[in-house]
Design an enzyme around this catalytic site. Sequence first.
Site, PDB file in Angstrom:
ATOM      1  N   HIS A 135      15.078  -7.521 -18.634  1.00 56.08           N
ATOM      2  CA  HIS A 135      15.139  -8.240 -17.356  1.00 56.08           C
ATOM      3  C   HIS A 135      13.695  -8.546 -16.952  1.00 56.08           C
ATOM      4  CE1 HIS A 135      15.793  -8.698 -13.001  1.00 56.08           C
ATOM      5  NE2 HIS A 135      17.085  -8.792 -13.242  1.00 56.08           N
ATOM      6  N   ASP A 208      14.725   1.404 -17.940  1.00 53.64           N
ATOM      7  CA  ASP A 208      15.345   0.658 -16.846  1.00 53.64           C
ATOM      8  C   ASP A 208      16.843   0.937 -16.917  1.00 53.64           C
ATOM      9  OD1 ASP A 208      16.761  -1.238 -15.416  1.00 53.64           O
ATOM     10  OD2 ASP A 208      15.716  -2.977 -16.247  1.00 53.64           O
ATOM     11  N   GLN A 211      21.646  -0.918 -15.133  1.00 50.40           N
ATOM     12  CA  GLN A 211      23.030  -1.228 -15.511  1.00 50.40           C
ATOM     13  C   GLN A 211      23.745  -0.028 -16.113  1.00 50.40           C
ATOM     14  OE1 GLN A 211      24.491  -4.010 -14.760  1.00 50.40           O
ATOM     15  NE2 GLN A 211      22.709  -5.224 -14.195  1.00 50.40           N
ATOM     16  N   LYS A 234      23.935  -1.085  -7.671  1.00 48.59           N
ATOM     17  CA  LYS A 234      24.755  -1.314  -8.871  1.00 48.59           C
ATOM     18  C   LYS A 234      25.580  -0.072  -9.188  1.00 48.59           C
ATOM     19  CE  LYS A 234      21.274  -4.420 -10.867  1.00 48.59           C
ATOM     20  NZ  LYS A 234      21.716  -5.769 -10.549  1.00 48.59           N
ATOM     21  N   CYS A 372      17.942 -13.679 -15.107  1.00 40.46           N
ATOM     22  CA  CYS A 372      16.615 -13.056 -15.078  1.00 40.46           C
ATOM     23  C   CYS A 372      16.211 -12.522 -16.449  1.00 40.46           C
ATOM     24  CB  CYS A 372      16.522 -11.942 -14.030  1.00 40.46           C
ATOM     25  SG  CYS A 372      16.798 -12.521 -12.369  1.00 40.46           S
TER      26      CYS A 372
END
Lengths: 415, 140
Positions: A135, A208, A211, A234, A372
């Site tokens: 991302h 990261d 998700q 999220k 993104c």
Amino acid sequence: MTIAAVGEPSTVQPTTLDVDALRAEFPILAGSSRGKPLIYLDSAATTQKPQAVLDALSHFYASANANIHRGVYELSERATVAYDGARVRVAQFIGASNDSEVVFVRGTTEAINLVARSFPAITPGCTVVVSEMEHHANIVPWQLAGARTVPIPVTDSGELDMVAAEKLIGERPAMLAVVHVSNALGTVNPIAELCRMARAVDVPVLVDGAQAVGHFSVDVAALGCDFYCYSAHKLYGPTGIGVLWAKAPHLAQMPPWQGGGDMIDTVSFERTTFAPAPGKFEAGTPHIAGVIGMVAAIDWLERQDRDALHAHEADLLAHGTELLASIPGLRLVGTAADKIGVLTFTLSGVHPHDLASLLDADGICVRAGHHCTQPLHRRLGLPATTRASLAPYNTRAELDALAGSLNHAAELFAR
Amino acid sequence: MNELYQSVIIEHYRSPRNFRTIDGPTHHADGRNPLCGDEVSVELVVADDGTIADVAFQGTGCAVSRASASMMTVALRDQSTEQARELFARFHALLVDGGSTDRLGKLAAFEGLAAFPMRIKCATMVWHVMKAALDGGIQA
């Protein structure tokens, strides 16, 4: 999909989830969009919120709202206890042994920016190894800090080229910064293996996890990473709040990146000293209600039968994959062996933005564009894609409706 | 939205007019929508008397953006640059400020887009690029 099922038979277990009961906990799902029943297929952008989270936010403002770490009165005490207690809860949620390793930030983006700005090894001209599926939030902060971003290539099916990864990590970059689960492809990356490669050559690893945390249990100790970041929104929680987890020795050597109240030890015009981590990274009044809401989301999620959530999501992914594959001219993008409920695709002759508008007319919310991830789309040779992303509150019937609308759009443009 | 797509828009998307380059344009500008990645370039030939003798576009984009660009080139041909700016103002007003379809001709097909604020930029971007080309003078 093999989430939380590594090493187990790949057959999809029958869904035992009571989806109607689950949906009933999300007030927004009973609503409509463009006059049609809402079909929300954009949970990778943000998940909807259960009533338990909405109640926690409202209850906090109605009965405990005060600033933290300041007042001696009871309200401030309630807020402070809840805020500081949240750190313990978050540490437990991600398998961290020490709650002082949990820094509250605005979200994943801010967490990565904090590390890029403050971690001493990130200096102008240094190298940060990322991946082609990152991302923008895990590319641009390193570039702003003066680092050169070198990507691990992605295969045609949307998986990391692990041979190339080992080689790039072996060149001892200042950081390996990689996404746990791709927002555009759904791919679950082999983070533990990447961390083993990095540890062998003393390269720190930032993950990261935006998700990931909403889809399966994350254990930072088992992964072996140095930094882990996620956003509450999220994860069924509020927007504007997230977490940076980092190993204590790293936080100790990182200077503050923003100054203000609550992050200091003593202040004078001659010399100011800072609070220890995590306080030194939390200047100003934090998003107290957001932290409370995030804890409510974590509590809510951990009350669920997570195996049943996984099985249902796997069933939806399998059903959706089969449905979409049957549509003429539709090409699925991202077919990794290990992926979460993300269906990204192109439909021949129909631009993703037109497709998203036509689906929107049927009450179906999907995302269109580059999500993104421009470098990934460039790698795949696609200017844009359409993405339907799933959560356990989705149903097979919603995916059937998606397929129906896609067929209708294809006909409209083929006419 | 379905009505919008059933109008002339799909026809122009499939067979865009003036989707080409111009040899020796007097004005030129490029535009890019960073949100969706759509790109468009506009080239014009403005005669000495201020008439748009030729106008063409290139780029990638959705049906709304390509149809808008195609229909813009048709509408601008043989107009003065003043008239081109006025037409843009009326088109912009139709989509953004609840303006009427008066004197917009076929561009009135975009009226329905006013109800979809997230997509208005798709139709207006090429007009902004055209205006930037005129404002920028000889840039080709």
